[in-house]
Scaffold this motif. Structure first.
Motif, PDB file in Angstrom:
ATOM      1  N   THR A  17       0.318   4.064  -1.008  1.00 20.71           N
ATOM      2  CA  THR A  17      -1.353   5.251  -0.624  1.00 20.71           C
ATOM      3  C   THR A  17      -1.347   4.418  -0.583  1.00 20.71           C
ATOM      4  O   THR A  17      -2.166   2.883  -0.008  1.00 20.71           O
ATOM      5  CB  THR A  17      -1.298   6.373  -1.443  1.00 20.71           C
ATOM      6  OG1 THR A  17      -2.412   6.136  -2.538  1.00 20.71           O
ATOM      7  CG2 THR A  17      -0.071   6.697  -2.625  1.00 20.71           C
ATOM      8  N   ASP A  70      -4.826   4.872  -0.437  1.00 20.69           N
ATOM      9  CA  ASP A  70      -5.888   4.570  -1.429  1.00 20.69           C
ATOM     10  C   ASP A  70      -5.153   2.974  -2.618  1.00 20.69           C
ATOM     11  O   ASP A  70      -6.403   2.730  -2.959  1.00 20.69           O
ATOM     12  CB  ASP A  70      -6.433   5.069  -2.548  1.00 20.69           C
ATOM     13  CG  ASP A  70      -6.844   6.543  -2.012  1.00 20.69           C
ATOM     14  OD1 ASP A  70      -6.909   6.443  -0.948  1.00 20.69           O
ATOM     15  OD2 ASP A  70      -6.354   7.705  -1.856  1.00 20.69           O
ATOM     16  N   GLU A  71      -3.866   2.590  -2.412  1.00 20.26           N
ATOM     17  CA  GLU A  71      -3.776   1.495  -3.738  1.00 20.26           C
ATOM     18  C   GLU A  71      -3.132   0.054  -2.365  1.00 20.26           C
ATOM     19  O   GLU A  71      -3.020  -0.041  -1.615  1.00 20.26           O
ATOM     20  CB  GLU A  71      -2.588   2.338  -3.726  1.00 20.26           C
ATOM     21  CG  GLU A  71      -2.415   3.838  -4.656  1.00 20.26           C
ATOM     22  CD  GLU A  71      -1.118   4.564  -5.710  1.00 20.26           C
ATOM     23  OE1 GLU A  71      -0.475   3.496  -6.582  1.00 20.26           O
ATOM     24  OE2 GLU A  71      -0.131   4.395  -4.616  1.00 20.26           O
ATOM     25  N   ARG A 123       0.677  -1.625  -0.023  1.00 19.09           N
ATOM     26  CA  ARG A 123      -0.066   0.264   0.213  1.00 19.09           C
ATOM     27  C   ARG A 123       0.891   1.518  -0.396  1.00 19.09           C
ATOM     28  O   ARG A 123       1.381   1.937   0.999  1.00 19.09           O
ATOM     29  CB  ARG A 123      -1.084   0.052   1.075  1.00 19.09           C
ATOM     30  CG  ARG A 123      -1.710  -0.833   1.489  1.00 19.09           C
ATOM     31  CD  ARG A 123      -2.256  -1.583   2.408  1.00 19.09           C
ATOM     32  NE  ARG A 123      -3.084  -2.476   3.192  1.00 19.09           N
ATOM     33  CZ  ARG A 123      -3.975  -3.301   2.812  1.00 19.09           C
ATOM     34  NH1 ARG A 123      -4.326  -2.781   1.853  1.00 19.09           N
ATOM     35  NH2 ARG A 123      -4.165  -4.595   3.348  1.00 19.09           N
TER      36      ARG A 123
END
Length: 1042
Positions: A536, A538-539, A534
């Motif tokens: 970020t 969001d990823e 991850r």
RNA sequence: GCCCGGGUGGUGGAAUGGUAGACACGCAGGACUUAAAAUCCUGUGGCCGUUGAGGCCGUACGGGUUCGAGUCCCGUCCCGGGCACCA
């Protein structure tokens, strides 16, 4: 006081620990010496008596070098990732880290018991995240580099990107996939980001690709070529099949030439170098393009090492997987070719290996043009041509190549002789290079060398092909569908692998609930639910789920010992510059092409990046042999034994009364006729042991059909009590005389456990007995201790038949030590009984370090006696110190200095078995001289320090020293003491030894000659004849030629 | 098939072209001991001979080089390891 190794050894091993005697630092001002053992995989079985062989040898050298004034690095660690711990985890549910930890603890304890002077503060474990962080880091560097042949080294992939942007790849001479297309700068620049990344994978030194791999269903993983033996897995012996899978690879092929050349600069055993050369498999030859008839612009490219035989090419053969097969095949041949391709694909590796001799293939119906003759030759497919080597296509020259010859004979193709020296071509191919060429147009009359250079020149000129160097070595598969290994520092995004940033390392192995592959066949790591990268919030990207193979962690570990706790680098500059590389590397020959080749590959790569100072990581390699076990074998009677017993002891004496008899040819074979039948009467005999109860009915039917009366002998009674056969025999005799059908017994005993002493088995055929391994701990001098044996489950119901001397003898066999053969001897037990010093010296005394030899605990008493006698030179009854300060005699000095010289020389040439002999000789001499003098015995204690460190330390301190003997100074010998006043020369007459003469050491040749000729025994042979020649080899021998 | 090793007493092995079998194990005999263990001493390649002589043979086999070969060269056999339709 008697020599008591246990007390001494405990005392000094504690003392060493307390004083950190084996701690090594880089600040020393001394020259360095780095000696390394191949680190072990810590298996659950612990060390057996053979494992420490190399460790003891290197420990001796390390201690010796330290005494000689070197700063010695002699570290130890553990190759701790691997299959067995994972298999154990699958079966027992115990985390591999737990069992591995436990095994390592045991290994370390055992090594400490032996008195090995490792610096344990430098211990490493490949499964420790602090260690494998750097394994992953090196992997990342490999991913970031490609191999440029023009620069002849690895370069950063950005370098390649810049060139692609500017000029495409037409002029890039770099290691890449075979199917890499030629692209222009424009094409490259038009690529999407994803296309660019996928394209770069074709160049990276590690990359994922679809390839045929050795898939082992039973282990659920991929195996490398050297982990597969004869089509089954090396570990466990499970079948292996070829399967197409996506796997990470290491582009070791890029380094083929470098790895080959590097062998020249290292002092390794020739056998290992040869194996590596063989594995790399360089062959010089040519690529030739054959146009295909009727297909404009279509060529078949072949590789040959015998371009000189091109005029003898009468057909071509493609591998069934060759990409042109479908294009070429004519409609008429379509069905046959497709069937063959399908059949070839279906065969496992194992079938192919076992059917090497069978000639198979199919005609495509197409023709190729030999560019040199312009003649059309037919194109076949056959699986004796391998898709993976060369171009997957060959020109077949049946007169010179046996496989081509076999194929030509099977398919009725012509054989054209091309050299005037070829013989018997109607019987076999003749691969000679002798003689002059015939039927070969432009090279007719030339020799091999002339022909090759002329043809190569033509190839280049006419653009038909070119000279080419081909390697057998394949890229190394680098992923395993396993849990217990290093995770690859890779995550996947949109079908493209991305490198994890270095800051994320180590990528730690996640916890999972089960160690098996998932139901969908994904590696066990796919079970880790929330294991995602991850970058970020969001990823979230999936990591690569496969792990690294066993050899990853072992391909650079020698650097980590130099600086084992560094968190900033795999090893600091300073440590690298100080230790540089391994001076002596010691380990088994079984790693010749696996570990030792991969390690060299990684090292060359690290060298290219300027990260390590030497191209080759190990200057000198020594292969230690294997200590084999001496298994004890017992013999358990099989039913054949009872039959033979009946025959020999019971029936034979009586049967002759009944005249000629038909004896079945092969009694061992299962047949439904009876064992014996008489020619003259109607009696048949069947001997039946307990297991063959079902056979009786069939035999009875046969007898009925033959109109024979049947005598059935059951062996139960004999089996239960073999001495009772007299009564039985008499009953048989009565039955034979009365010619009545007769059944000896109706009952069948459940199990018979008759064990027969070895010497008694000799009278019977070998198939009368099962050979069973018995625990060597129950056997002394090949005699089984029956009382203790009966307590073991395998002998619970045993019936022992002892030999004439009332003893139960076992046979023995020399074989690999293993649990299943009950021949494992544990060093702890040996040390407990004889002491570590004694064990060390005996292990060395067994023979040369490189040789495989059997362990036999009996012989250790020789070394034990020697140590006791040596001790008695120093210490007398009631612990009195016998050493005095008296002036040593010349004889004592000579004994000492001879020993110093021999032992020093022998350690230098790694002949440690003879060192032990020299110690024995020295001790025997000093005892005969009743020598108790300090000037002699103190140096002896130092000489002994590498071999028997505990004993030496004890003596050293009794001499009044307070620091360790490890830091003493190795004694030097003085030539002056080696010379004797008188020299004894053996005298040979015509090469035969006839007597000895004693002469002054200073005597010259003429004086020696005079003395020799005066001898009676010389005169006897010389007599009236003249002396033709008189040879004196100074200090050695005299030879008189008459 | 190809490429490496190797073949020495009953056993493990020693001998870097110079006395083959060092050093040990084992075995045999002896000393000490009530006995055993431990320890010590002697012998131990084979054959013939001697009983304080000596001789012959002997390093898988057959040749060769050399004053001299276990060792170097050529050929054969056997054992071990590695690779193997690699063109």
């Amino acid at each position: 006081m008697e020599y008591e190794p246990r007390a001494i050894e405990k005392k000094w091993s504690d003392w060493w620990k307390k004083h950190q005697t084996y701690r090594v630092t880089e600040v020393s001002g001394k020259p360095k010496f780095y000696i390394l053992n191949m680190f072990p995989y810590p298996s659950g079985a612990g060390l057996h008596v053979g494992h420490p062989l190399g460790y003891i040898a290197s420990d001796i050298v390390a201690r010796y070098k330290r005494l000689c004034g070197f700063n010695v690095l002699n570290p130890m660690g553990f190759d701790a990732f691997g299959l067995p711990a994972e298999q154990y985890a699958i079966e027992m549910g115990i985390h591999p880290a737990v069992s591995t930890e436990e095994n390592i603890r045991r290994y370390r304890q055992q090594m400490e018991n032996v008195g090995l002077g490792f610096d344990w503060s430098r211990e490493i474990r490949t499964c420790d995240p602090k260690y494998y962080k750097w394994t992953q880091w090196i992997f990342a560097r490999l991913f970031e580099h490609y191999y440029d042949y023009d620069a002849d080294k690895a370069l950063p992939i950005e370098h390649l990107v810049r060139r692609l942007e500017k000029e495409g790849n037409a002029r890039i001479n770099a290691a890449c996939d075979d199917d890499t297309p030629i692209i222009t700068a424009r094409q490259w620049n038009d690529f999407s980001e994803k296309e660019k990344l996928l394209f770069l994978l074709k160049y990276r030194l590690t990359f994922p690709e679809e390839s045929f791999v050795n898939w082992c269903p039973a282990l659920g993983t991929v195996l490398s070529n050297d982990e597969v033996k004869d089509g089954v897995s090396e570990r466990g012996g499970y079948p292996v099949e070829r399967k197409r899978m996506k796997q990470w690879s290491m582009r070791i092929t890029a380094y083929a030439e470098r790895l080959l050349r590097g062998l020249e600069e290292i002092n390794w055993p020739e056998a290992v170098k040869d194996q590596q050369r063989n594995w790399i498999g360089r062959s010089q030859g040519a690529l030739v393009r054959f146009p295909v008839q009727g297909h404009d612009g279509l060529f078949i490219e072949i590789f040959t090492t015998r371009i000189d035989t091109i005029y003898g090419a009468t057909f071509m053969v493609l591998a069934p997987e060759h990409e042109l097969v479908n294009t070429l095949t004519t409609p008429a041949q379509w069905a046959e070719v497709q069937a063959y391709v399908k059949w070839a694909a279906s065969r496992s590796e194992r079938e192919r290996i076992s059917e090497v001799k069978r000639v198979t293939g199919a005609n495509t119906g197409a023709f190729a043009i030999n560019p040199f003759t312009s003649e059309a030759i037919p194109i076949y497919i056959a699986d004796y041509v391998l898709a993976g080597y060369g171009t997957g296509a060959i020109m077949a020259v049946p007169s010179g190549d046996q496989r081509d010859w076999n194929f030509a004979k099977a398919f009725g193709l012509p054989v054209i002789p091309i050299l005037d020296s070829q013989r018997n071509l109607d019987q076999a191919a003749d691969p000679t290079k002798e003689g002059r060429y015939i039927n070969s147009d432009i090279i007719n009359g030339l020799t091999y060398e002339e022909a090759v250079s002329k043809l190569l020149q033509w190839l280049e000129e006419k653009n038909w092909g070119k000279a080419r160097i081909q390697y057998k070595i394949r890229n190394a598969i680098f992923s395993r569908q396993r849990y217990w290994g290093e995770p690859l520092p890779i995550y996947w995004k949109d079908g493209v692998p991305y490198l994890l940033p270095d800051s994320e390392l180590p990528l730690v192995l996640p916890e999972i609930d089960k160690y098996l592959p998932t139901e969908t066949g994904e590696p066990p790591l796919a079970r880790a639910q929330h294991w995602r990268y991850r970058p970020t919030p969001d990823e979230a990207y999936e990591y690569e789920y496969s792990t690294m193979p066993g050899w990853a962690g072992s391909s650079w570990y020698w650097y980590r010992y130099m600086d084992p706790h560094n968190n900033e680098a795999f090893c600091s500059r300073e440590a690298l510059e100080y230790w540089r590389c391994v001076d002596w590397y010691i380990g088994g020959a079984e790693h010749a092409v696996g570990h030792l080749l991969y390690s060299r590959f990684w090292n060359h790569f690290l060298y290219d990046l300027g990260l390590v100072p030497e191209r080759e990581f190990a200057k000198k390699l020594i292969n230690q042999g294997m200590i084999q076990g001496r298994s004890s074998i017992t013999f358990r009677a099989k039913e054949a034994f009872y039959e033979e017993y009946l025959w020999l002891k019971v029936l034979k004496p009586y049967l002759y009364e009944f005249g000629p008899m038909q004896i079945p040819k092969n009694r061992a074979e299962e047949s439904f006729t009876y064992d014996f039948a008489f020619a003259v009467n109607d009696l048949a005999i069947e001997v039946v042991s307990w297991k063959k109860a079902d056979k009786i009915e069939r035999v009875r039917q046969t007898a009925e059909a033959d109109n024979k009366r049947l005598l059935v002998l059951f062996t139960e009674e004999l089996a239960a009590n073999i001495n009772a056969h007299k009564e039985t025999a008499e009953r048989i005799r009565q039955a034979l005389l009365s010619r009545e059908p007769f059944f000896m017994s109706q009952s069948v005993p459940e199990v018979e456990q008759l064990f027969v002493s070895y010497e008694l088995t000799q009278k019977y055929s070998p198939d009368c007995f099962s050979r069973l391994h018995v625990d060597v701990a129950l056997v002394t001098d090949d005699v089984l201790d029956l009382e203790r044996a009966r307590q073991r489950p395998m002998f619970q119901k045993a019936n022992f038949k002892v030999g004439p001397q009332g003893r139960f003898q076992c046979a023995y066999e020399i074989e690999k030590m293993s649990k299943s053969k009950y021949n494992v001897v544990n060093p702890d037990d040996v040390i407990e009984q004889y002491g570590a010093d004694c064990y060390r010296m005996y292990e060395m005394f067994l023979g040369p370090i490189e040789a495989s030899k059997p362990w036999d605990t009996k012989g250790i008493t020789g070394v034990q006696g020697f140590l006791k006698r040596l001790w008695s030179l120093y210490v007398g009854p009631n612990d009195t110190w016998l050493v005095q300060d008296a002036e040593p005699s010349r004889e004592e000095l000579r004994a000492l200095h001879t020993a110093i010289k021999k032992i020093t020389d022998d350690i230098e040439r790694f002949s440690l078995n003879t060192c032990v002999s020299h110690f024995m000789i020295l001790t025997n001499e000093l005892r005969a001289l009743k020598c108790h003098k300090k000037a002699i015995l103190e140096p002896v204690a130092i000489l002994l320090a590498p071999f028997a460190p505990h004993l030496a330390e004890e003596l050293w301190h009794r001499f009044g020293h307070e620091t360790t003997v490890c830091d003493a100074t190795w004694p030097a010998w003085n030539e002056r003491y080696l010379e004797a006043d008188k020299v004894v020369y053996p005298v040979q007459i015509n090469g035969k030894h006839r007597g000895n003469i004693e002469v002054d050491a200073a005597a010259n040749q003429e004086e020696i000659k005079q003395i020799a000729l005066q001898q009676d025994f010389v005169q006897r042979y010389v007599g009236n004849g003249s002396v033709k020649k008189f040879i004196v080899v100074p200090g050695r021998i005299v030879n008189i030629v008459v």
